[in-house]
Design a protein around this motif. Structure first.
Motif, PDB file in Angstrom:
ATOM      1  N   TRP A 341       0.830  -1.211   0.000  1.00 13.33           N
ATOM      2  CA  TRP A 341       0.000   0.000   0.000  1.00 13.33           C
ATOM      3  C   TRP A 341       0.863   1.259   0.000  1.00 13.33           C
ATOM      4  CZ3 TRP A 341      -0.386   4.148   3.285  1.00 13.33           C
ATOM      5  CH2 TRP A 341       0.350   4.067   4.472  1.00 13.33           C
ATOM      6  N   LEU A 342       2.105   1.178   0.539  1.00 14.09           N
ATOM      7  CA  LEU A 342       2.998   2.331   0.497  1.00 14.09           C
ATOM      8  C   LEU A 342       3.351   2.694  -0.940  1.00 14.09           C
ATOM      9  CD1 LEU A 342       5.410   1.468   3.453  1.00 14.09           C
ATOM     10  CD2 LEU A 342       3.957   3.504   3.296  1.00 14.09           C
ATOM     11  N   ASN A 343       3.469   1.698  -1.798  1.00  6.52           N
ATOM     12  CA  ASN A 343       3.687   1.954  -3.226  1.00  6.52           C
ATOM     13  C   ASN A 343       2.453   2.575  -3.859  1.00  6.52           C
ATOM     14  OD1 ASN A 343       5.810   0.269  -2.473  1.00  6.52           O
ATOM     15  ND2 ASN A 343       5.631  -1.079  -4.227  1.00  6.52           N
ATOM     16  N   GLU A 344       1.351   1.856  -3.738  1.00 11.64           N
ATOM     17  CA  GLU A 344       0.155   2.207  -4.504  1.00 11.64           C
ATOM     18  C   GLU A 344      -0.607   3.390  -3.909  1.00 11.64           C
ATOM     19  OE1 GLU A 344       0.013   1.124  -7.298  1.00 11.64           O
ATOM     20  OE2 GLU A 344       1.124  -0.765  -7.261  1.00 11.64           O
ATOM     21  N   GLY A 345      -0.576   3.525  -2.589  1.00 10.96           N
ATOM     22  CA  GLY A 345      -1.258   4.654  -1.974  1.00 10.96           C
ATOM     23  C   GLY A 345      -0.631   5.975  -2.401  1.00 10.96           C
ATOM     24  N   TRP A 377     -13.357  -0.475   0.894  1.00 13.32           N
ATOM     25  CA  TRP A 377     -13.550  -0.890   2.285  1.00 13.32           C
ATOM     26  C   TRP A 377     -13.644  -2.403   2.422  1.00 13.32           C
ATOM     27  CZ3 TRP A 377     -12.564   2.766   5.643  1.00 13.32           C
ATOM     28  CH2 TRP A 377     -12.618   4.084   5.196  1.00 13.32           C
ATOM     29  N   ALA A 378     -13.166  -3.117   1.398  1.00  9.16           N
ATOM     30  CA  ALA A 378     -13.229  -4.579   1.432  1.00  9.16           C
ATOM     31  C   ALA A 378     -12.311  -5.160   2.503  1.00  9.16           C
ATOM     32  CB  ALA A 378     -12.875  -5.144   0.057  1.00  9.16           C
ATOM     33  N   PHE A 379     -11.185  -4.487   2.769  1.00  7.37           N
ATOM     34  CA  PHE A 379     -10.234  -4.942   3.788  1.00  7.37           C
ATOM     35  C   PHE A 379      -9.280  -3.786   4.076  1.00  7.37           C
ATOM     36  CE2 PHE A 379      -8.634  -6.338  -0.387  1.00  7.37           C
ATOM     37  CZ  PHE A 379      -7.389  -5.717  -0.425  1.00  7.37           C
ATOM     38  N   PRO A 380      -8.524  -3.837   5.155  1.00 18.15           N
ATOM     39  CA  PRO A 380      -7.561  -2.771   5.459  1.00 18.15           C
ATOM     40  C   PRO A 380      -6.411  -2.787   4.464  1.00 18.15           C
ATOM     41  CG  PRO A 380      -8.053  -4.092   7.424  1.00 18.15           C
ATOM     42  CD  PRO A 380      -8.607  -4.834   6.245  1.00 18.15           C
ATOM     43  N   PRO A 381      -5.976  -1.635   3.976  1.00 11.03           N
ATOM     44  CA  PRO A 381      -4.901  -1.609   2.980  1.00 11.03           C
ATOM     45  C   PRO A 381      -3.590  -2.182   3.490  1.00 11.03           C
ATOM     46  CG  PRO A 381      -5.387   0.604   3.776  1.00 11.03           C
ATOM     47  CD  PRO A 381      -6.476  -0.283   4.282  1.00 11.03           C
ATOM     48  N   ALA A 382      -3.336  -2.082   4.792  1.00  8.91           N
ATOM     49  CA  ALA A 382      -2.086  -2.603   5.350  1.00  8.91           C
ATOM     50  C   ALA A 382      -2.174  -4.063   5.752  1.00  8.91           C
ATOM     51  CB  ALA A 382      -1.663  -1.767   6.559  1.00  8.91           C
ATOM     52  N   ASN A 431      14.842  -0.117   1.730  1.00 10.59           N
ATOM     53  CA  ASN A 431      13.562  -0.791   1.992  1.00 10.59           C
ATOM     54  C   ASN A 431      12.923  -0.188   3.231  1.00 10.59           C
ATOM     55  OD1 ASN A 431      15.431  -3.077   0.713  1.00 10.59           O
ATOM     56  ND2 ASN A 431      13.318  -3.540   0.199  1.00 10.59           N
ATOM     57  N   ALA A 432      11.606  -0.236   3.275  1.00  5.44           N
ATOM     58  CA  ALA A 432      10.889   0.296   4.432  1.00  5.44           C
ATOM     59  C   ALA A 432       9.576  -0.441   4.599  1.00  5.44           C
ATOM     60  CB  ALA A 432      10.638   1.795   4.272  1.00  5.44           C
ATOM     61  N   SER A 433       9.140  -0.540   5.839  1.00  3.24           N
ATOM     62  CA  SER A 433       7.896  -1.234   6.175  1.00  3.24           C
ATOM     63  C   SER A 433       6.830  -0.233   6.594  1.00  3.24           C
ATOM     64  CB  SER A 433       8.149  -2.206   7.332  1.00  3.24           C
ATOM     65  OG  SER A 433       8.449  -1.485   8.528  1.00  3.24           O
ATOM     66  N   THR A 434       5.616  -0.727   6.756  1.00  2.37           N
ATOM     67  CA  THR A 434       4.536   0.107   7.271  1.00  2.37           C
ATOM     68  C   THR A 434       4.879   0.645   8.652  1.00  2.37           C
ATOM     69  OG1 THR A 434       2.888  -1.118   5.990  1.00  2.37           O
ATOM     70  CG2 THR A 434       2.088   0.122   7.891  1.00  2.37           C
ATOM     71  N   ALA A 435       5.461  -0.196   9.497  1.00  3.09           N
ATOM     72  CA  ALA A 435       5.855   0.260  10.837  1.00  3.09           C
ATOM     73  C   ALA A 435       6.897   1.370  10.760  1.00  3.09           C
ATOM     74  CB  ALA A 435       6.386  -0.919  11.650  1.00  3.09           C
TER      75      ALA A 435
END
Length: 467
Positions: A341-345, A377-382, A431-435
């Protein structure tokens, strides 16, 4: 047993024997160490990637006959051992391995599914921290793979050649490697094709040479690149080369049947790069451009590094989206596929920003429309539920909503774009994560954004209000 208790001589002897067995006879050929892990346990693709080493450079030499759908390749892989290695795996599907060496010595080869296991001979000593070189020679008919969501990747036939697309797993269809976004490397890719065809890849075109009825194109990518972003497109292309005012080399290639329709939008590549650099930070690579195939040659666009791929002439919004990935996805690459989601968001939010700047369509209006779209809203992006969902609507639309909510929380556009530029600078070529991202935002803003993350990033239902 307490460490201070005297140990009897027989126990010491037994321990010594065990140590000898473990370090010498426990590995075939007397090679010390242990095998690297076969797979990095990615949340959605646990078998992708491999443990025990970090690739620093790929040198790929490919001889391709598109008409016969045949490929002959030599992959020279330079890597650093992250543990004492007795054996290690590479990801490779379908192709036949003819030989393999490690540091110039023959290595034993074993195949099991996508796992290519290499075991160096007894003279090899792959110690932790050491650099070693692996050469794999292989050939065959490269495969087209089907993703969990039904889309096709890997090596795709086109009307007049072929194209290699690798997100998320397809690169292992045409070269052996550590096929996970967490292991990035520089690349040299040489592609030999029948004279009259063009071979386009990532980075800068170092040379082209025609001899004996074939042409070899050599491409160099100096900045780190994840394997899923590597590409090769072979066919009849109309190509154009130029250099931007900032010294970035531009190379565009359009299939001759769509070249005329593509010319106007491809001429805007430098404009889009400049516009995005003002918002996201300096362009992270030495080269840019695009590849445009016929619409029937693939079913999607992809942010292949330096040179995004398009299935047919793109509109401005799609060009902006894929070029934004050069910052979000290509330079700042996710730790795992859960972080997509970090890419696409961000890339989707770039479209919203472009529309606001160029077409006077407010970002808030795009946010409101995304909020009302049930698909988001089908699921959380992360936290997509399965591998088939990592490219679905919430990852894009709701991912962009997360970015806009951060902008609203900052409540100052100058500070918001400084935050974005700081993010791309802090993780440039890494590289990086959501956290990592949520921690960075909270540290930069000085705000506790737990409610924002719980509602927009991880929430499983649409809030009562978008405000």
């Amino acid at each position: 047993m307490d460490q201070r208790t005297p140990v009897r001589r027989t126990a010491r002897a037994a321990a010594l024997v065990l140590l000898v067995l473990t370090t010498s006879t426990g590995c075939t050929g007397g090679v010390e160490g242990r095998p690297g892990a076969a797979g990095l346990r990615d949340p959605y693709f646990p078998k992708l990637g491999n443990g025990g080493y970090d690739v620093t450079h790929y040198d790929l030499a490919l001889d391709v006959d598109p008409a016969a759908h045949r490929l002959r390749g030599t992959a020279t892989i330079t890597a650093r051992a992250t543990q004492d290695l007795s054996a290690f795996d590479l990801d490779l599907v379908g192709l036949t391995v003819e030989s393999a060496t490690v540091d110039g010595r023959p290595a034993a080869v074993n195949r099991a599914g996508q796992e290519l296991t290499l075991r160096p001979d007894a003279a090899s000593r792959l110690r932790r921290g050491s650099t070693f070189r692996t050469v794999v020679r292989y050939s065959g008919s490269p495969r087209t793979l089907t993703d969990p969501d039904g889309s096709q990747e890997g090596w795709l036939r086109t009307a007049d050649g072929s194209v290699a697309l690798g997100e998320p797993t397809g690169s292992m269809a045409w070269f052996p490697g550590n096929n996970h976004p967490s292991d990035k490397a520089s690349y040299d890719i040489a592609v030999t094709v029948p004279e009259g065809l063009t071979a386009v890849s990532n980075g800068e075109l170092a040379s082209r040479r025609t001899s004996g009825g074939t042409t070899t194109y050599r491409w160099h990518t100096g900045e780190p690149m994840a394997s899923y972003l590597a590409t090769v497109a072979i066919g009849r292309f109309d190509t154009k080369e130029s250099t931007t005012a900032d010294g970035i080399k531009v190379f565009t290639a359009a299939d001759t049947t769509v070249a005329a329709d593509s010319a106007r939008i491809l001429a805007r590549v430098p404009e889009v790069v400049k516009w995005e650099a003002e918002r996201f930070g300096p362009y992270p690579f030495s080269a840019t451009g695009a590849i445009v195939e016929r619409s029937g040659d693939a079913g999607y666009a992809l942010e292949t590094q330096n040179r995004p791929f398009f299935h047919g002439p793109p509109d401005a919004g799609l060009l902006v989206h894929e070029m934004a990935h050069q910052w979000f996805g290509d330079s700042v690459t996710p730790d795992s596929w859960r972080d997509m989601w970090l890419n696409e968001g961000f890339a989707t939010y770039a479209e919203w920003l472009w529309e606001a700047d160029k077409n006077d369509r407010p970002v808030q209006g795009r946010f409101d429309a995304a909020f009302e779209d049930d698909d988001n809203w089908a699921f959380p992006p992360a936290d997509p539920p399965t591998a088939a969902d990592i490219s679905q609507a919430p990852v894009y639309g709701r991912g962009a909503m997360v970015i806009h909510r951060i902008r609203q929380a900052v409540d100052d556009d100058k500070r918001f774009f400084a935050l974005v530029r700081g993010w791309t600078k802090a993780h440039r070529h890494g590289n990086a994560s959501t956290a990592d991202f949520t921690a960075y935002v909270e540290k930069t803003t000085g705000q506790d954004l737990t409610e924002l993350w719980n509602t927009w990033l991880y929430g499983r239902s649409r809030p009562a209000s978008k405000d």
